[in-house]
Design a protein around this motif. Structure first.
Motif, PDB file in Angstrom:
ATOM      1  N   THR A  11      20.538  12.333  93.452  1.00  0.00           N
ATOM      2  CA  THR A  11      21.490  11.500  92.733  1.00  0.00           C
ATOM      3  C   THR A  11      22.763  12.295  92.457  1.00  0.00           C
ATOM      4  O   THR A  11      22.703  13.428  91.987  1.00  0.00           O
ATOM      5  N   VAL A  12      23.895  11.692  92.765  1.00  0.00           N
ATOM      6  CA  VAL A  12      25.167  12.348  92.502  1.00  0.00           C
ATOM      7  C   VAL A  12      25.503  12.169  91.025  1.00  0.00           C
ATOM      8  O   VAL A  12      25.568  11.040  90.530  1.00  0.00           O
ATOM      9  N   PRO A  13      25.746  13.254  90.309  1.00  0.00           N
ATOM     10  CA  PRO A  13      26.079  13.119  88.886  1.00  0.00           C
ATOM     11  C   PRO A  13      27.427  12.445  88.706  1.00  0.00           C
ATOM     12  O   PRO A  13      28.333  12.593  89.519  1.00  0.00           O
ATOM     13  N   THR A  14      27.542  11.692  87.627  1.00  0.00           N
ATOM     14  CA  THR A  14      28.799  11.012  87.298  1.00  0.00           C
ATOM     15  C   THR A  14      29.498  11.750  86.165  1.00  0.00           C
ATOM     16  O   THR A  14      28.870  12.105  85.162  1.00  0.00           O
ATOM     17  N   ALA A  15      30.780  11.987  86.326  1.00  0.00           N
ATOM     18  CA  ALA A  15      31.544  12.657  85.277  1.00  0.00           C
ATOM     19  C   ALA A  15      31.564  11.798  84.020  1.00  0.00           C
ATOM     20  O   ALA A  15      31.707  10.569  84.099  1.00  0.00           O
ATOM     21  N   PRO A  16      31.430  12.392  82.858  1.00  0.00           N
ATOM     22  CA  PRO A  16      31.464  11.611  81.619  1.00  0.00           C
ATOM     23  C   PRO A  16      32.878  11.138  81.309  1.00  0.00           C
ATOM     24  O   PRO A  16      33.861  11.653  81.822  1.00  0.00           O
ATOM     25  N   GLY A  17      32.949  10.127  80.432  1.00  0.00           N
ATOM     26  CA  GLY A  17      34.248   9.727  79.895  1.00  0.00           C
ATOM     27  C   GLY A  17      34.934   8.571  80.581  1.00  0.00           C
ATOM     28  O   GLY A  17      36.095   8.273  80.258  1.00  0.00           O
ATOM     29  N   ALA A  18      34.254   7.877  81.511  1.00  0.00           N
ATOM     30  CA  ALA A  18      34.894   6.740  82.178  1.00  0.00           C
ATOM     31  C   ALA A  18      35.053   5.578  81.204  1.00  0.00           C
ATOM     32  O   ALA A  18      34.203   5.341  80.344  1.00  0.00           O
ATOM     33  N   LEU A  19      36.157   4.817  81.346  1.00  0.00           N
ATOM     34  CA  LEU A  19      36.419   3.646  80.524  1.00  0.00           C
ATOM     35  C   LEU A  19      36.342   2.386  81.372  1.00  0.00           C
ATOM     36  O   LEU A  19      36.507   2.441  82.605  1.00  0.00           O
ATOM     37  N   PRO A  20      36.090   1.241  80.754  1.00  0.00           N
ATOM     38  CA  PRO A  20      36.108  -0.006  81.521  1.00  0.00           C
ATOM     39  C   PRO A  20      37.456  -0.218  82.199  1.00  0.00           C
ATOM     40  O   PRO A  20      38.495   0.174  81.680  1.00  0.00           O
ATOM     41  N   VAL A  21      37.417  -0.812  83.359  1.00  0.00           N
ATOM     42  CA  VAL A  21      38.590  -1.179  84.157  1.00  0.00           C
ATOM     43  C   VAL A  21      39.289   0.028  84.762  1.00  0.00           C
ATOM     44  O   VAL A  21      39.469   0.127  85.973  1.00  0.00           O
ATOM     45  N   ILE A  22      39.718   0.995  83.944  1.00  0.00           N
ATOM     46  CA  ILE A  22      40.520   2.099  84.475  1.00  0.00           C
ATOM     47  C   ILE A  22      39.682   3.304  84.885  1.00  0.00           C
ATOM     48  O   ILE A  22      40.210   4.246  85.482  1.00  0.00           O
ATOM     49  N   GLY A  23      38.374   3.309  84.591  1.00  0.00           N
ATOM     50  CA  GLY A  23      37.530   4.418  84.984  1.00  0.00           C
ATOM     51  C   GLY A  23      37.993   5.725  84.368  1.00  0.00           C
ATOM     52  O   GLY A  23      38.178   5.838  83.157  1.00  0.00           O
ATOM     53  N   HIS A  24      38.203   6.719  85.209  1.00  0.00           N
ATOM     54  CA  HIS A  24      38.702   8.019  84.743  1.00  0.00           C
ATOM     55  C   HIS A  24      40.219   8.110  84.857  1.00  0.00           C
ATOM     56  O   HIS A  24      40.789   9.213  84.789  1.00  0.00           O
ATOM     57  N   GLY A  25      40.878   6.978  85.047  1.00  0.00           N
ATOM     58  CA  GLY A  25      42.328   6.972  85.200  1.00  0.00           C
ATOM     59  C   GLY A  25      43.045   7.572  84.019  1.00  0.00           C
ATOM     60  O   GLY A  25      44.086   8.223  84.176  1.00  0.00           O
ATOM     61  N   HIS A  26      42.492   7.371  82.801  1.00  0.00           N
ATOM     62  CA  HIS A  26      43.153   7.923  81.618  1.00  0.00           C
ATOM     63  C   HIS A  26      43.094   9.446  81.623  1.00  0.00           C
ATOM     64  O   HIS A  26      44.035  10.114  81.187  1.00  0.00           O
ATOM     65  N   ARG A  27      41.996  10.022  82.151  1.00  0.00           N
ATOM     66  CA  ARG A  27      41.907  11.476  82.239  1.00  0.00           C
ATOM     67  C   ARG A  27      42.880  12.017  83.300  1.00  0.00           C
ATOM     68  O   ARG A  27      43.522  13.044  83.092  1.00  0.00           O
ATOM     69  N   LEU A  28      42.983  11.309  84.414  1.00  0.00           N
ATOM     70  CA  LEU A  28      43.886  11.742  85.467  1.00  0.00           C
ATOM     71  C   LEU A  28      45.348  11.618  85.040  1.00  0.00           C
ATOM     72  O   LEU A  28      46.202  12.375  85.490  1.00  0.00           O
ATOM     73  N   ALA A  29      45.639  10.642  84.175  1.00  0.00           N
ATOM     74  CA  ALA A  29      47.006  10.474  83.694  1.00  0.00           C
ATOM     75  C   ALA A  29      47.338  11.437  82.560  1.00  0.00           C
ATOM     76  O   ALA A  29      48.484  11.881  82.430  1.00  0.00           O
ATOM     77  N   ARG A  30      46.331  11.788  81.747  1.00  0.00           N
ATOM     78  CA  ARG A  30      46.594  12.555  80.526  1.00  0.00           C
ATOM     79  C   ARG A  30      46.378  14.052  80.695  1.00  0.00           C
ATOM     80  O   ARG A  30      47.191  14.867  80.261  1.00  0.00           O
TER      81      ARG A  30
END
Length: 471
Positions: A11-30
């Motif tokens: 199983t491929v681990p999933t990075a924590p912190g994803a949000l609905p709709v934008i996924g990890h976009g907020h982390r990539l933007a911030r």
């Protein structure tokens, strides 16, 4: 002898912190860069979400090289990032799909970047760079990133279009490129449905793209005119002979005089791709290099000693570059530490097992030169600026993790030009100015299209010994 059993996909681990709709976009933007570095803690393959789309990040450079070289047929150019970039680049050499069209276009462009063609354009580039760098006011705090983008763009426009490009066109290129790059990044990290809405930001981005293509058309038409007046140049340019390129012409003549000409749309796409590759990354690398020199007097002194020994009181020439190894080491260390490319993608053509991790067909696969070039196991104390990492002896140990120019059949076609442009600009700045003094706070790396400083101003003191005139 029996073959070993196939690996059992884990199983491929999933990075924590994803949000609905934008996924990890907020982390990539911030906080994209710390986020990318954190993924190494979760294993060699980690799942993130780009909007609603899952993507598989390769934190191990050996896996990235497998994707780019060994198993390249199973990982095609594409993915969420490239889908957004294609709206900007069109089908330029960097974003066109794998296959015959890519190979055909690469063969068309390759003569532009052979060593002889680059050498023939070096003197006009040096002259243009000297004029811009020499026009700065002594002791005045200047925006270093803006300056380096302007100088890099001016040098590249001179090399590409020749020496007769009107100043108004060069100024408009300078104005448009940073704005368009920011708009493209926004479209990369936002969900598709938001980028398609008639929002003011989306409309402005489309307007800027149309204007960029219009000024490219005008620049190409100006470059095309003299070629039509002298048909004897077609054969010489097509065969890659720089000695037959009339004074003032640029590298673009090799495309305009090719046996199989490109359409207007194709020329636009290729020029946009080359602009981004040769300007944005150049400006970012040089800005960070000057910042590091402001913090390391010893490195600066070694650079000046090497330049003075090779060039004396005259401007740098193309034939000098092979005799400036420390200039190359300093630039390579700036590229290692600050990217400048921090994230790019491929798309899995079929379901693939990567070291026991199952990558489904159609998935985005992310590789990050920035991540690999900050691996403390390969680059001890990765935040330290150390050009001696790139001495011939030490460079052998790190070469597999240096992927700033890509690898394999999609490796950057303009790498040789990039090294030349970087070296002549850095050499000219060092030959013109004696000291670089930071006048802003210490800049922080910010992931835009490249890893840019979030604020960097410096003041310069002019060297007492003037350069001799070129020629």
């Amino acid at each position: 002898m029996s073959l070993p059993p196939p690996s059992v996909p884990t199983t491929v681990p999933t990075a924590p912190g994803a949000l609905p709709v934008i996924g990890h976009g907020h982390r990539l933007a911030r906080d994209a860069l710390p986020f990318m570095r954190s993924l190494r803690d979760h294993g060699p393959v980690v799942r993130i979400r780009l909007g609603p789309t899952p993507a598989y990040v390769l934190t191990d450079p050996a896996l990235a090289r497998r994707v780019l070289i060994t198993d390249a047929a199973h990982f095609l150019k594409g993915g969420r990032v490239f889908d957004a970039l294609r709206g900007f680049f069109g089908d330029g050499i960097a974003t066109i799909a794998d296959g015959d069209a890519h190979l055909r276009n690469r063969r068309r462009l390759q003569p532009m970047f052979n060593r002889a063609h680059i050498a023939a354009r070096t003197d006009p580039m040096v002259e243009r760079v000297r004029a811009l760098v020499g026009s700065w006011r002594e002791g005045q705090g200047r925006d270093v990133h803006a300056d380096m983008n302007e100088v890099g763009l001016a040098a590249f426009l001179t090399a590409l279009f020749g020496t007769h490009l009107p100043d108004r066109l060069a100024a408009e290129f300078t104005r448009l490129m940073p704005v368009i790059m920011r708009g493209t990044l926004r479209q990369t990290i936002l969900p598709d449905r938001l980028t398609r809405l008639p929002l003011p930001a989306n409309r402005a981005h489309e307007t800027n793209l149309r204007r960029l293509r219009a000024i490219i058309d005008e620049a190409v038409d100006r470059a095309r005119g003299p070629a039509d007046a002298d048909p004897t140049r077609t054969a010489s340019a097509a065969h890659g002979c720089p000695h037959h390129i009339p004074q003032g012409e640029g590298l673009l003549q090799t495309l305009l005089t090719a046996e199989t000409p490109l359409s207007r749309q194709q020329l636009q796409d290729e020029v946009i791709t080359l602009l981004v590759g040769a300007v944005e990354t150049t400006g970012t690398t040089l800005a960070w290099t000057l910042y590091e020199l402001s913090q390391h007097d010893g490195i600066t002194a070694r650079l000046r000693a090497e330049l003075d020994a090779v060039c004396g009181a005259r401007p740098v020439r193309h034939e000098d570059l092979d005799r400036l190894p420390y200039v190359r080491q300093v630039l390579q260390e700036a590229i290692r530490k600050y990217g400048p490319v921090w994230l790019t993608t491929r798309k899995a053509a079929r379901t693939v097992d990567l070291e026991g991790h199952r990558i489904p067909a159609g998935s985005d696969v992310v590789w990050s030169p920035y991540l690999y070039q900050h691996d403390p196991l390969v680059f001890p104390a990765p935040e330290r600026f150390d050009p001696d990492r790139w001495t011939p002896e030490r460079a052998k140990e790190a070469r597999g993790s240096f992927l700033a120019f890509g690898a394999g059949r999609r490796q950057c076609i303009g790498e040789a030009f990039a090294w030349t442009e970087l070296a002549i600009i850095l050499a000219t700045v060092l030959q013109t100015w004696s000291a670089f003094r930071l006048t802003s706070r210490v800049p922080r790396p910010r992931a835009v299209m490249t890893v840019t400083p979030d604020g960097l101003t410096m003041a310069y003191d002019r060297r007492a010994r003037p350069l001799a005139e070129a020629g």
